[in-house]
Design an enzyme around this catalytic site. Structure first.
Site, PDB file in Angstrom:
ATOM      1  CD  GLU A 191     -41.010 -22.389   0.356  1.00 46.92           C
ATOM      2  OE1 GLU A 191     -40.228 -21.421   0.303  1.00 46.92           O
ATOM      3  OE2 GLU A 191     -42.244 -22.286   0.132  1.00 46.92           O
ATOM      4  CE  LYS A 209     -39.440 -19.118  -2.608  1.00 41.39           C
ATOM      5  NZ  LYS A 209     -40.215 -19.181  -1.343  1.00 41.39           N
ATOM      6  CB  CYS A 237     -43.126 -21.423  -2.776  1.00 41.01           C
ATOM      7  SG  CYS A 237     -44.738 -20.885  -2.129  1.00 41.01           S
TER       8      CYS A 237
END
Length: 553
Positions: A41, A108, A144
């Site tokens: 990330e 994300k 994540c």
């Protein structure tokens, strides 16, 4: 499909350096025959870039790096973490690059905003699921936090036909986090019938350490491959991804290459808690020094266990030639501690000097005598000794460019058993998140690992003392550390109230003493140097308590 997980140690803000690291890993992955390369990330910017993300020039420069990476992706697909600006909105994105062409991005969806995370301060949440198709196999990029919760991202991707979940991660370390993370990933794989490949960042960034331990989990929850912890690695592994019929539009990645060999490296072994602590402390210090552009470190060696452990860890992180120890005895320093300070320096092979503080303390006493007339000696005179030592250490730091590494531990930091501008001085507090009971455990661990006494046994056996007055011991002022640390862990990290602690069976006298000291010491902690986060909740960016605060309980 041959998948490469590029476990990188990115440097926040070093866009050129991070680009070069990514390019090097792309070349290695291509040489290994990888079809898909997954990076951590925000690998381009480093994590967390914090308010650098509020600077438009920084975001534009990060975007330019993506374009610079395109020529280096010939014959493969890369998922690269970098911010994406879209109008007034900024996203934490995975950039999808296939065979030198930009395919698009995944944004994300789940933004953590707790503990050490503040992503809602910088980013907007994405909403679209993205599927990639390679020879009938459906791959889904995630970032994540998206994978830490079963709903909605992962379940939606699996329902859409994904059979390989690729996760770009910057998952900060605490002791045991690798096992917690892996157990979560096994549940996601089993529940959704998907292979999961998580590429985690590695390295230190201010207080945070990223432990790596990138991993590939089969659809039945078994571990296919695991990268080592606390070091960079390129994990290349062949995974079996069954074809599926996607229920959502896909981006084409081309056909995976055919390989004559089958890569299934043995999973790297998991580490026990003490070895994790050692490696995290050494990596955190090393990267703080190296990434910050510092050279050597200097430590006050008291002859006690905290400074001895700090010195040993500094040598492990930086090498003996970059570590300087200073003994600063007073009239209250025993022959035993003066000797042990010298012995630990000799054992570690570091530069050592002794600078007595008595002349400095006498000068302070004389200067303050008219103002202190008629008042008995008390804690003030003890703190003057600590501040004399702090002044000497900072003088050496200024003259030689050495950064002072403070030696206080989490138990002392919790209860304020330290002196502002004295033993709290420094640029880094290495043991800031290590309870005193763990200091002893780590000291023994380092000796066992070395096969000799790096830290003298006499230092480990001696009752702790600040040696700021005659016959002083820590347990004159504090509860025994085994009792104190148990209360501190429950109160500081577990947020248990006074009544709950007493109901849990802790001694009321220990609870009342500990909580009163912790609450009064917040103003000190705010002025302490940063230090490595080792536990689930650390002082600093993790535990945020107001300084002015009348709540008791």
């Amino acid at each position: 499909m041959r998948v490469a997980l590029a476990q990188l140690n990115s440097v926040v803000g070093d866009l050129t350096g991070n680009r070069d690291r990514i390019v090097a890993r792309l070349a290695e992955a291509r040489a290994a025959g990888a079809d898909l390369v997954i990076f951590p990330e925000l690998a381009v910017t480093g994590y967390p870039p914090e308010d650098l993300l509020h600077r438009p020039a920084f975001v534009r420069a990060a975007r330019s790096v993506i374009d610079e990476l395109l020529p280096h992706t010939r014959g493969l697909t890369a998922l690269v973490g970098a911010p994406e600006q879209d109008g007034t909105h900024l996203y934490n994105a995975a950039w999808i690059i296939t065979d030198m062409a930009l395919q698009g991005t995944y944004r994300k969806q789940l933004l953590p905003n707790y503990g050490v995370f503040d992503e809602e301060r910088w980013f907007q949440s994405g909403s679209a699921l993205v599927l990639l198709e390679a020879g009938g196999a459906i791959v889904a990029p995630t970032i994540c936090e998206d994978i830490w919760f079963p709903e909605p991202t992962i379940s939606g991707l699996a329902a859409g036909g994904a059979r390989l979940i690729a996760n770009l991660s910057a998952s900060p370390f605490h002791v045991g986090k690798d096992r917690e993370r892996e157990e979560m990933l096994q549940a996601r794989a089993r529940d959704n019938g998907c292979v999961v490949a998580l590429c985690n960042m590695v390295g230190g960034q201010d207080e945070l350490v990223f432990d790596g331990h990138s991993v590939v989990i089969d659809a039945d929850g078994s571990v296919i491959a695991r990268a080592p912890g606390f070091e960079e690695a390129l994990l290349v592994v062949d995974v079996d991804v069954p074809a599926s019929n996607p229920a959502l539009p896909t981006l084409g990645l081309g056909e995976p290459a055919l390989h004559n060999d089958r890569l299934r490296p043995a999973p790297a072994p998991q580490l026990d808690d003490l070895e994790q602590m050692r490696q995290a402390l050494e990596l955190g210090l090393h990267d703080y020094i190296e990434k910050g552009g510092f050279d050597d470190v200097v430590i006050g060696l008291s002859g006690g266990i905290d400074s001895a452990l700090t010195a040993a860890l500094c040598v492990g992180a930086l090498g003996a030639g970059r570590v300087h120890g200073v003994s600063m005895p007073s009239r209250y320093s025993s022959d035993a501690t003066r000797s042990d300070a010298r012995v630990v320096a000799e054992s570690l092979g570091i530069d050592f000097r002794e600078i007595p503080i008595e002349p400095l303390v006498e000068a302070f006493d004389a200067a303050l005598a008219p103002s202190f007339a008629g008042r008995p000696a008390d804690l003030t005179e003890e703190n003057i000794q600590a501040r004399a030592r702090g002044t000497l250490l900072m003088g050496l730091s200024n003259k030689f460019g050495w950064i002072v590494v403070a030696t206080g531990n989490k138990s002392e930091m919790s209860v304020g058993y330290s002196t502002l501008y004295g033993d709290l001085v420094g640029g880094f507090a290495l043991l800031k998140d290590v309870f005193k009971t763990d200091v002893f455990r780590l000291a023994r661990h380092l000796n066992e690992r070395a096969g000799r006494e790096l830290i003298p046994q006499s230092t480990i056996d001696r009752p702790p003392s600040a040696e700021l007055r005659a016959d002083q011991r820590d347990d004159d002022s504090l509860p025994p550390y085994d009792k104190l640390d148990a209360v501190l862990e429950a109160y500081v990290e577990g947020d248990r109230s006074r009544d709950e602690l007493i109901a849990d069976g802790f001694e009321q006298s220990v609870v009342d003493r500990a909580l009163g000291l912790v609450d009064r010491a917040e103003y000190k902690r705010r002025q302490a140097p940063p230090g490595v986060k080792l536990r689930t909740k650390a002082f600093g960016r993790d535990r945020r308590t107001p300084i002015t605060n009348r709540w008791r309980g």
